[in-house]
Write a protein that holds these residues in place. Structure first.
Motif, mmCIF file in Angstrom:
data_model
loop_
_atom_site.group_PDB
_atom_site.id
_atom_site.type_symbol
_atom_site.label_atom_id
_atom_site.label_comp_id
_atom_site.label_asym_id
_atom_site.label_seq_id
_atom_site.Cartn_x
_atom_site.Cartn_y
_atom_site.Cartn_z
ATOM 1 N N ASN A 30 37.473 32.276 29.840
ATOM 2 C CA ASN A 30 38.657 32.005 30.574
ATOM 3 C C ASN A 30 39.720 32.296 29.808
ATOM 4 O O ASN A 30 39.948 32.389 28.673
ATOM 5 C CB ASN A 30 38.547 30.337 30.863
ATOM 6 N N ILE A 31 40.781 32.656 30.572
ATOM 7 C CA ILE A 31 42.128 33.258 30.065
ATOM 8 C C ILE A 31 42.777 32.161 29.269
ATOM 9 O O ILE A 31 42.540 31.191 29.791
ATOM 10 C CB ILE A 31 43.003 33.783 31.263
ATOM 11 N N VAL A 32 43.218 32.272 28.055
ATOM 12 C CA VAL A 32 43.863 31.225 27.382
ATOM 13 C C VAL A 32 45.207 30.741 27.891
ATOM 14 O O VAL A 32 46.002 31.734 28.286
ATOM 15 C CB VAL A 32 44.107 31.731 25.816
ATOM 16 N N LYS A 33 45.241 29.560 28.172
ATOM 17 C CA LYS A 33 46.542 29.103 28.836
ATOM 18 C C LYS A 33 47.677 29.556 28.056
ATOM 19 O O LYS A 33 47.826 29.202 26.724
ATOM 20 C CB LYS A 33 46.490 27.407 28.969
ATOM 21 N N GLY A 34 48.773 29.895 28.947
ATOM 22 C CA GLY A 34 49.896 30.346 27.988
ATOM 23 C C GLY A 34 49.949 31.447 27.679
ATOM 24 O O GLY A 34 51.033 31.878 27.128
ATOM 25 N N GLN A 35 48.832 32.376 27.661
ATOM 26 C CA GLN A 35 48.941 33.666 27.203
ATOM 27 C C GLN A 35 49.496 34.668 28.218
ATOM 28 O O GLN A 35 48.804 34.722 29.108
ATOM 29 C CB GLN A 35 47.253 33.978 26.534
ATOM 30 N N GLU A 36 50.179 35.689 27.657
ATOM 31 C CA GLU A 36 50.542 36.675 28.772
ATOM 32 C C GLU A 36 49.497 37.618 28.841
ATOM 33 O O GLU A 36 48.783 38.119 28.101
ATOM 34 C CB GLU A 36 51.917 37.287 28.054
ATOM 35 N N ILE A 37 49.431 37.871 30.252
ATOM 36 C CA ILE A 37 48.348 38.895 30.750
ATOM 37 C C ILE A 37 49.190 40.210 30.732
ATOM 38 O O ILE A 37 50.081 40.522 31.522
ATOM 39 C CB ILE A 37 48.071 38.400 32.082
ATOM 40 N N LYS A 38 48.773 41.324 30.040
ATOM 41 C CA LYS A 38 49.012 42.690 30.127
ATOM 42 C C LYS A 38 47.901 43.746 30.134
ATOM 43 O O LYS A 38 46.761 43.395 29.775
ATOM 44 C CB LYS A 38 49.990 43.061 28.702
ATOM 45 N N GLY A 39 48.115 44.749 30.878
ATOM 46 C CA GLY A 39 47.257 45.686 31.092
ATOM 47 C C GLY A 39 45.989 45.228 31.949
ATOM 48 O O GLY A 39 46.205 44.687 33.007
ATOM 49 N N ILE A 40 44.764 45.467 31.237
ATOM 50 C CA ILE A 40 43.797 45.104 32.240
ATOM 51 C C ILE A 40 43.506 43.687 32.362
ATOM 52 O O ILE A 40 43.663 42.782 31.575
ATOM 53 C CB ILE A 40 42.381 45.527 31.561
ATOM 54 N N THR A 41 43.302 43.135 33.785
ATOM 55 C CA THR A 41 43.039 41.709 33.964
ATOM 56 C C THR A 41 41.986 41.240 34.546
ATOM 57 O O THR A 41 41.493 40.065 34.615
ATOM 58 C CB THR A 41 44.286 41.208 35.027
ATOM 59 N N GLY A 42 40.880 42.535 34.933
ATOM 60 C CA GLY A 42 39.549 42.073 35.452
ATOM 61 C C GLY A 42 38.985 43.314 36.083
ATOM 62 O O GLY A 42 39.591 44.404 35.843
ATOM 63 N N ILE A 43 37.569 43.180 36.685
ATOM 64 C CA ILE A 43 37.166 44.191 37.142
ATOM 65 C C ILE A 43 36.361 43.514 38.605
ATOM 66 O O ILE A 43 35.883 42.237 38.456
ATOM 67 C CB ILE A 43 36.080 44.864 36.188
ATOM 68 N N THR A 44 36.280 44.240 39.590
ATOM 69 C CA THR A 44 35.510 44.034 40.674
ATOM 70 C C THR A 44 34.024 43.930 40.252
ATOM 71 O O THR A 44 33.474 44.525 39.379
ATOM 72 C CB THR A 44 35.753 44.779 41.934
ATOM 73 N N LYS A 45 33.371 43.051 40.927
ATOM 74 C CA LYS A 45 31.743 43.225 40.702
ATOM 75 C C LYS A 45 31.186 43.050 42.254
ATOM 76 O O LYS A 45 30.555 41.933 42.499
ATOM 77 C CB LYS A 45 31.348 41.788 39.915
ATOM 78 N N GLY A 46 31.175 44.082 42.785
ATOM 79 C CA GLY A 46 30.739 44.346 43.917
ATOM 80 C C GLY A 46 29.072 44.539 44.126
ATOM 81 O O GLY A 46 28.411 44.706 42.742
ATOM 82 N N SER A 47 28.408 44.486 45.058
ATOM 83 C CA SER A 47 27.089 45.112 45.236
ATOM 84 C C SER A 47 26.917 46.403 45.271
ATOM 85 O O SER A 47 27.813 47.208 45.001
ATOM 86 C CB SER A 47 26.511 44.525 46.598
ATOM 87 N N VAL A 48 25.632 46.989 45.241
ATOM 88 C CA VAL A 48 25.283 48.534 44.971
ATOM 89 C C VAL A 48 25.968 49.271 46.170
ATOM 90 O O VAL A 48 26.159 48.843 47.325
ATOM 91 C CB VAL A 48 23.810 48.455 44.832
ATOM 92 N N ASP A 49 26.661 50.508 45.631
ATOM 93 C CA ASP A 49 27.397 51.353 46.778
ATOM 94 C C ASP A 49 26.661 52.406 47.271
ATOM 95 O O ASP A 49 26.610 52.632 48.419
ATOM 96 C CB ASP A 49 28.616 51.718 45.965
#
Length: 444
Positions: A30-49
C-alpha cells in the motif's frame, strides 16, 4: 479487458524480506500515507491477450509467447510475437513469428495476423530449419524530425532473427543447446496507408561488424538518434559475450549496421541488452549477466551519446536467473523488469524497479504479476514461467502515449513436455501507469 489496475507500492527495503512477506501478508504494498507519488504509479493486470495461433505446427499445439511492440504510424502499433510449440519437451521451441497490428489495448486480436517466419521441416529428413522471431527497429510512417520536416525514412524498419539448422527425432524433440549451423535473417519492413509489408529478407552471417562476431540482438526496440537507429546487441569476442550498442543507418539496400560500441567490458558474459533514452537526454544501458553476474542488476550510463560508458548501478542478488530488461514509462521514468530473487529459476513473480533520481540504485518494488498468488500452483505440478519482459512507449488511437510492457506466461510443465496448455498461457500486453507528462519517443 484492461479493467483491473494495480496501484500499490512498498516501503520494504530488503527485497529478500519482500519475497517472504508476499506469502504471509494481504494488501502488500500500500502507498505510504502522505508520500508524494512521482513517476510510475502502477501497472494493469489484465487477462491473457494472445493465446493460440490459428495455424498449428505440423499438427502440434502452439501458443503465442514473447512479444516485441513497435510504433508503425501516428496512431497505430504492431506486435511481433513468437509462436511456441507445446508438448515436445524442448526449451524455447519456436515456430517463427507473426505480426499483429493494433491501435487499442482493449482490442488486440490475432484474427489478421501477418506471418513473418515459419520453421521448415522436410518430411523424412532428420533435420529442420528453426526460425526465430525478428527484433530490430522501425521509424513510424508519418514521423517528423525535430524541426518539423518529414523524416526521410519514415515508414521503414528492420528486424534481425536468429535461425539454425538442427537435428530432430520422430517425437519432435531436439537438443536446443546443439545446432548444426547458425545463421541470421535480416528483414526490411515498410508500413503506409496500404498496410504492413516485408520489403526484403536475406540471409546474413555472423560477421555483421568488422572485428566482431555477432551473437544476438537485444530485448528492446531500437531508438532514434538523428536519422539513425541505435539498439543493444551482443557480440562474441575471444569466446566472451560482450554487449553494447549498434548503430543502424538507412542505405540504398535498406537498414544496415554501421558500427558497434562495447559497453559491458571483457570480464563476464553479458547478453540480452536493452537501451533507452533517459529523461535528461543521456543514454542508459543494461544487459543480462551470467556466471558471477547471474543474479545481479547492472546499469550503465553514457553522457556523450554512447561513445563512452560508466556503470552506475550494480546491485547483487537482486533478481532471479532469468531475462531482465531496462525500460521506460510514458513519462520517461526508467525501470528494470525482472523476476523476483531469491526464487532462482522458477520465475513466478515478475517485478518492476524504477531507477532512483540520481540513477545510482533501484527504487521501490512493484509486483507486475504474481502467477502463483493469482492463479494458484501450476496445473502440471511444476511452476509458472512469467518472463521475457519487453517494453515500448506507443501512441494509439486515442492520441495518447502509453507505456507498454509485454511478457509471456506458461506452465513450465508444458515447456518440458509433461503439461498442457492452460487458460493463462500466452502473451500479455500491459500498461505501465505513470503520473508525469508523457515524453514522446517520436515526433508526429
Amino acid at each position: 479487458m484492461k479493467k483491473n489496475f494495480f496501484n500499490k507500492r512498498t516501503t520494504i527495503v530488503r527485497v529478500a524480506l519482500v519475497a517472504l512477506l508476499l506469502f504471509f501478508m494481504q494488501g502488500f504494498g500500500n502507498i505510504v500515507k502522505g508520500q508524494e507519488i512521482k513517476g510510475i504509479t502502477g501497472i494493469t493486470k489484465g487477462s491473457v491477450d494472445l493465446t493460440s495461433p490459428s495455424d498449428p505446427y505440423l499438427g502440434k499445439a502452439c501458443h503465442y509467447e514473447v512479444g516485441w511492440p513497435i510504433q508503425v504510424a501516428p496512431r497505430k502499433a504492431a506486435l511481433v510475437v513468437g509462436r511456441m510449440i507445446s508438448g515436445t519437451g524442448n526449451i524455447d521451441f519456436i515456430d517463427g513469428s507473426d505480426l499483429i497490428l493494433f491501435d487499442d489495448l482493449a482490442n488486440i486480436s490475432s484474427g489478421k495476423a501477418i506471418p513473418l517466419t515459419r520453421n521448415i521441416r522436410i518430411p523424412g529428413d532428420s533435420t529442420f530449419f528453426y526460425k526465430g522471431f525478428p527484433i530490430g527497429g522501425f521509424v513510424p510512417y508519418g514521423a517528423k524530425q525535430k524541426d518539423g520536416s518529414a523524416h526521410p525514412y519514415a515508414g521503414t524498419g528492420f528486424g534481425l532473427s536468429g535461425n539454425s539448422i538442427r537435428e530432430i527425432d520422430e517425437s519432435g524433440h531436439f537438443d536446443y543447446q546443439r545446432s548444426l549451423e547458425v545463421y541470421y535473417e535480416l528483414f526490411q519492413f515498410a508500413y503506409n496507408e496500404k498496410g504492413f509489408r516485408i520489403i526484403n529478407k536475406e540471409r546474413v552471417e555472423k560477421n555483421l561488424f568488422p572485428g566482431w562476431v555477432f551473437s544476438h540482438i537485444g530485448v528492446s526496440s531500437a531508438i532514434p538518434d538523428g536519422n539513425d537507429l541505435i539498439v543493444g546487441m551482443t557480440t562474441i569476442y575471444k569466446n566472451l559475450a560482450v554487449s553494447g550498442i549498434a548503430r543502424w543507418r538507412y542505405k540504398e539496400n535498406g537498414w544496415r549496421p554501421v558500427s558497434f560500441i562495447p559497453v559491458t567490458g571483457y570480464r563476464d558474459n553479458w547478453g540480452e541488452a536493452s537501451l533507452i533514452w533517459d529523461i535528461d537526454g543521456n543514454l542508459l544501458f543494461s544487459a543480462r549477466g551470467s556466471g558471477n553476474e547471474n543474479f545481479n542488476v547492472a546499469v550503465w550510463r553514457s553522457l556523450d551519446n554512447g561513445e563512452t560508458w560508466k556503470q552506475v548501478i550494480h546491485q547483487k542478488d537482486f533478481h532471479a536467473r532469468s531475462p531482465i530488461s531496462l525500460n521506460r514509462a510514458a513519462d520517461g521514468t526508467p525501470y528494470i523488469a525482472a523476476n523476483l530473487f531469491p526464487q532462482s529459476r522458477t520465475r513466478e513473480i515478475l517485478c518492476l524497479w524504477p531507477l532512483n533520481t540520481d540513477r545510482t540504485e533501484l527504487g521501490e518494488l512493484y509486483i507486475a504479476r504474481d502467477a502463483r498468488g493469482q492463479f494458484g500452483p501450476a496445473p502440471s505440478g511444476s511452476w509458472w514461467r512469467v518472463d521475457h519482459p519487453i517494453s515500448s512507449v506507443l501512441r494509439l488511437a486515442d492520441g495518447k502515449w502509453h507505456g507498454i510492457l509485454t511478457y509471456h506466461i506458461v506452465d513450465n510443465g508444458e515447456v518440458e513436455g509433461f503439461g498442457s496448455l492452460t487458460p493463462q498461457t500466452g502473451c500479455y500486453i500491459e500498461e505501465i501507469l505513470s503520473k508525469g507528462k508523457a515524453i514522446p519517443i517520436w515526433n508526429f
